[in-house]
Design a protein around this motif. Structure first.
Motif, short mmCIF file in Angstrom:
data_model
loop_
_atom_site.label_atom_id
_atom_site.label_comp_id
_atom_site.label_asym_id
_atom_site.label_seq_id
_atom_site.Cartn_x
_atom_site.Cartn_y
_atom_site.Cartn_z
N ARG A 4 2.62 5.81 -5.01
CA ARG A 4 1.18 5.59 -5.17
C ARG A 4 0.39 6.85 -4.86
O ARG A 4 -0.57 7.18 -5.57
CB ARG A 4 0.72 4.44 -4.28
CG ARG A 4 -0.77 4.14 -4.41
CD ARG A 4 -1.18 2.93 -3.59
NE ARG A 4 -0.62 1.69 -4.14
CZ ARG A 4 -0.93 0.48 -3.69
NH1 ARG A 4 -1.76 0.35 -2.66
NH2 ARG A 4 -0.39 -0.60 -4.23
N GLU B 39 6.06 0.25 -8.49
CA GLU B 39 4.74 0.85 -8.24
C GLU B 39 4.38 1.81 -9.37
O GLU B 39 3.23 1.87 -9.81
CB GLU B 39 4.73 1.58 -6.90
CG GLU B 39 3.39 2.19 -6.54
CD GLU B 39 2.29 1.17 -6.30
OE1 GLU B 39 1.11 1.54 -6.44
OE2 GLU B 39 2.61 0.01 -5.99
N HIS C 234 -5.65 3.00 -2.44
CA HIS C 234 -5.00 4.01 -3.27
C HIS C 234 -5.39 5.43 -2.88
O HIS C 234 -4.99 6.38 -3.56
CB HIS C 234 -5.34 3.78 -4.75
CG HIS C 234 -4.64 2.61 -5.36
ND1 HIS C 234 -3.57 2.74 -6.23
CD2 HIS C 234 -4.83 1.29 -5.22
CE1 HIS C 234 -3.15 1.54 -6.60
NE2 HIS C 234 -3.90 0.64 -5.99
#
Length: 313
Positions: free
Chosen positions: A169, A17, A235
Motif C-alpha cells: 500500500r 492489496e 493510505h
C-alpha cells in the motif's frame, strides 16, 4: 528461517492489496473517461506505468484505449500483474497456507479465482458489461478485506500478512503521488484545481476525506499533507509505515537475533525520515527527494525482510 507458510501469508496479502489498488485506479480512470468535458492529459498512463512493465512507447500508444487497457489489466495472461494472474498467485499462496487461513477466506479467494477464469470474461470487457465486471471485482476486494479482518486469528501469520499488505500500500501511494506530481515538476505552490487531484485521491480512497478535511484552495500542498503525512488517512505514507512498525515489534519482541535488530534499525531510520520531514517548509525538490528516497528505502527494506525470513531476494 520461518516456514513457507509465513512466506505465503506475506505474499497472499501483498498480491491482494496490489489487486485492490490497481482496481481502484482502473475504476477511477474508467469512470472519468466518460466525462468528455475534463481535459485529461494522462488517461490510463499512471496505472500502466506503475502496474505494468510496458515500454513508454507502448503506454503512449494505448493510454486512451479503454477496451485494450481493460482486457490487459484485468485478464491478459501475458501481463504478470493482471488481476487474473495476481488472483492466481494469491490463491497459490493461500493453498500453501491453508492451515493458517480461515475457511471463509479460502472460499472467497477460490470464488474470485473461478470468476477470473470464466471463458466469457474478456468478451464482457468489450461491452457495456465492463462496468459491472469492474464493480464486482472492487466489491470482491472489499469483501476479502472484511473477511480477513473479521475471521483471521492474530498470530504470526497475521503479522506477516499485515506487513506485506502495508508495504504494498505504501509503495502504491508513493508511486501514484509521483505520477501526478512529476508532470507539474512537483510544484507545491501551483494552482492545479480539484479536478486534477480528484483522480489521485479517488485512486487512494481519499477523495471524501480530502473534501471533509481541507479547504477548496491551494490544493497542491494539502494533497501532499494527506497522502504523505496525515495519520488519519489509511493510505498515507506515514500511516502505513506506522502500521508496519507495529507488526515488526510484534514479530521481534521475543528475539535476540542481531539481524532482527539491524532490520528494526533500518526501518526506524526510514520511518523517522518521514516523521521528521518539515512539511510546512517542504520545497519542490525536497518533495521529489522524499518520495524517491522513501520508495527506494522501502523496496530495500522489503528485500532485506524477505532475506531474513524467507531466504530469498
Amino acid at each position: 528461517m520461518l516456514s513457507r507458510v509465513a512466506d505465503g501469508m506475506f505474499w497472499l496479502n501483498r498480491y491482494m492489496e496490489r489487486t485492490d489498488g490497481m482496481l481502484l485506479t482502473l475504476n477511477t480512470s474508467y469512470i472519468l473517461s466518460f466525462d468528455k468535458e475534463i481535459n485529461d492529459s494522462q488517461g490510463y498512463k499512471p496505472l500502466l506505468e506503475y502496474y505494468t512493465s510496458l515500454s513508454q512507447a507502448k503506454i503512449h500508444s494505448i493510454q486512451y484505449d479503454t477496451p485494450h487497457v481493460l482486457k490487459y489489466i484485468i485478464c491478459d495472461n501475458q501481463n504478470d500483474n493482471s488481476v487474473k494472474n495476481l488472483v492466481i498467485k494469491a490463491r497459490e499462496n493461500a493453498r500453501g497456507s491453508q492451515d493458517k487461513i480461515t475457511k471463509e477466506l479460502w472460499e472467497h479467494i477460490n470464488s474470485m479465482y473461478h470468476f477470473m477464469n470464466s471463458p466469457d470474461l474478456p468478451k464482457k470487457l468489450e461491452t457495456s458489461d465492463a462496468l459491472s465486471v469492474i464493480t464486482k471485482l472492487n466489491k470482491d476486494l472489499l469483501l476479502y478485506n472484511g473477511i480477513l479482518q473479521v475471521t483471521m486469528p492474530r498470530g504470526l501469520g497475521w503479522c506477516f500478512s499485515s506487513i506485506g499488505k502495508h508495504i504494498e500500500r505504501c509503495l502504491q501511494t508513493i508511486s501514484m503521488t509521483q505520477a501526478y506530481f512529476a508532470p507539474i515538476n512537483y510544484n507545491l505552490e501551483g494552482e492545479e484545481d480539484l479536478i486534477y487531484w480528484r483522480r489521485l485521491l479517488l485512486s487512494l480512497s481519499g477523495y471524501e476525506l480530502y473534501l471533509k478535511s481541507y479547504s477548496n484552495i491551494s490544493h497542491n500542498r494539502k494533497v501532499v499533507h494527506q497522502v504523505i503525512f496525515n495519520m488519519d488517512f489509511a493510505h498515507s505514507v506515514i500511516y502505513t509505515l506506522d502500521f508496519i512498525n507495529t507488526y515488526l515489534d510484534c514479530l521481534f519482541k521475543n528475539t535476540d537475533l542481531s539481524e532482527a535488530r539491524t532490520l528494526m534499525n533500518q526501518f526506524g531510520r526510514l520511518k523517522s525520515y518521514i516523521e521528521f520531514t518539515d512539511y510546512q517548509h517542504l520545497t519542490n525538490q525536497e518533495l521529489e527527494d522524499v518520495l524517491r528516497n522513501t520508495k527506494n528505502q522501502l523496496i530495500q527494506f522489503s528485500t532485506d525482510f524477505s532475506k531474513l525470513f524467507f531466504s530469498y531476494t
